[in-house]
Design a protein around this motif. Structure first.
Motif, PDB file in Angstrom:
ATOM      1  N   UNK A  93       0.839  -1.203   0.000  1.00  0.00           N
ATOM      2  CA  UNK A  93       0.000   0.000   0.000  1.00  0.00           C
ATOM      3  C   UNK A  93       0.873   1.252   0.000  1.00  0.00           C
ATOM      4  N   UNK A  94       1.864   1.275   0.885  1.00  0.00           N
ATOM      5  CA  UNK A  94       2.763   2.430   1.003  1.00  0.00           C
ATOM      6  C   UNK A  94       3.517   2.673  -0.305  1.00  0.00           C
ATOM      7  N   UNK A  95       4.038   1.610  -0.889  1.00  0.00           N
ATOM      8  CA  UNK A  95       4.781   1.742  -2.152  1.00  0.00           C
ATOM      9  C   UNK A  95       3.861   2.222  -3.276  1.00  0.00           C
ATOM     10  N   UNK A  96       2.662   1.658  -3.365  1.00  0.00           N
ATOM     11  CA  UNK A  96       1.722   2.027  -4.434  1.00  0.00           C
ATOM     12  C   UNK A  96       1.247   3.464  -4.291  1.00  0.00           C
ATOM     13  N   UNK A  97       0.932   3.873  -3.075  1.00  0.00           N
ATOM     14  CA  UNK A  97       0.497   5.258  -2.844  1.00  0.00           C
ATOM     15  C   UNK A  97       1.633   6.222  -3.164  1.00  0.00           C
ATOM     16  N   UNK A  98       2.857   5.842  -2.789  1.00  0.00           N
ATOM     17  CA  UNK A  98       4.019   6.684  -3.098  1.00  0.00           C
ATOM     18  C   UNK A  98       4.193   6.828  -4.601  1.00  0.00           C
ATOM     19  N   UNK A  99       4.067   5.711  -5.327  1.00  0.00           N
ATOM     20  CA  UNK A  99       4.170   5.741  -6.792  1.00  0.00           C
ATOM     21  C   UNK A  99       3.100   6.662  -7.376  1.00  0.00           C
ATOM     22  N   UNK A 100       1.860   6.505  -6.912  1.00  0.00           N
ATOM     23  CA  UNK A 100       0.749   7.320  -7.403  1.00  0.00           C
ATOM     24  C   UNK A 100       1.002   8.805  -7.153  1.00  0.00           C
ATOM     25  N   UNK A 101       1.387   9.139  -5.937  1.00  0.00           N
ATOM     26  CA  UNK A 101       1.633  10.544  -5.580  1.00  0.00           C
ATOM     27  C   UNK A 101       2.803  11.112  -6.382  1.00  0.00           C
TER      28      UNK A 101
END
Length: 188
Positions: free
Chosen positions: A40-48
């Motif tokens: 979740x943290x990695x995906x949200x970081x990628x999105x942001x």
């Protein structure tokens, strides 16, 4: 405003640049060394990272007086060292450094949302509607999340031998990508 054709085109371009399938061996290697990847943290970081860079990428780099080429060269060097780890079976990144922030560095940035992705976003901005690019980013982030969340299953499916072969093969591919990025941005 929304165009299915543009969304499909942007999604496919970003999918090819992000190359989440090609980075599976790296993801598994990072997870093995870090113990756990926070999907979740990695995906949200990628999105942001991708959305922020889409809107303020040029300005952000100019504020810190870094041009796109320098940004791409820096990303290519990190990718180069990750590839060398994969090919040679050596460790360059220290254990304590990679375990505490593995979901962000090197996974979310620069591996998934790296210099190539960011540079691509800036060029897409000149060709496609922003709303369609954002949808493409979101679709790719969902796929990234799916892959990150299922690394255990993927690892079991490949097995130790398959994973070793894949790691070496994609290490060479990553090395070639790093060299290409470096050469294209240095003029060598």
């Amino acid at each position: 405003m929304f165009s299915f054709r543009e969304i499909l085109s942007v999604t496919m371009i970003l999918f090819a640049i992000i190359d989440i399938i090609g980075t599976i061996p790296v993801i598994i290697q990072v997870r093995q060394r870090a113990g756990h990847i926070e999907s979740e943290k990695a995906s949200i970081t990628v999105l942001i990272l991708m959305i922020v860079f889409l809107f303020i990428g040029d300005e952000l780099l100019s504020i810190i007086n870094v041009d796109i080429k320098s940004f791409a060269i820096a990303g290519s060097l990190v990718i180069f060292f990750i590839a060398m780890e994969m090919i040679l079976g050596i460790r360059i990144f220290k254990e304590e450094e990679i375990s505490s922030t593995a979901s962000i560095v090197p996974l979310a940035f620069p591996l998934i949302a790296g210099a190539g992705t960011m540079t691509t976003l800036l060029s897409l901005k000149s060709q496609y509607a922003t709303a369609n690019i954002i949808v493409g980013i979101i679709l790719n982030t969902i796929f990234v999340y799916f892959v990150l969340k299922n690394t255990h299953r993927i690892e079991k499916l490949l097995g130790k031998t398959g994973l070793g072969v894949l790691r070496k093969a994609f290490g060479i591919i990553l090395l070639a990508i790093a060299i290409k990025l470096f050469r294209s941005n240095t003029g060598l």
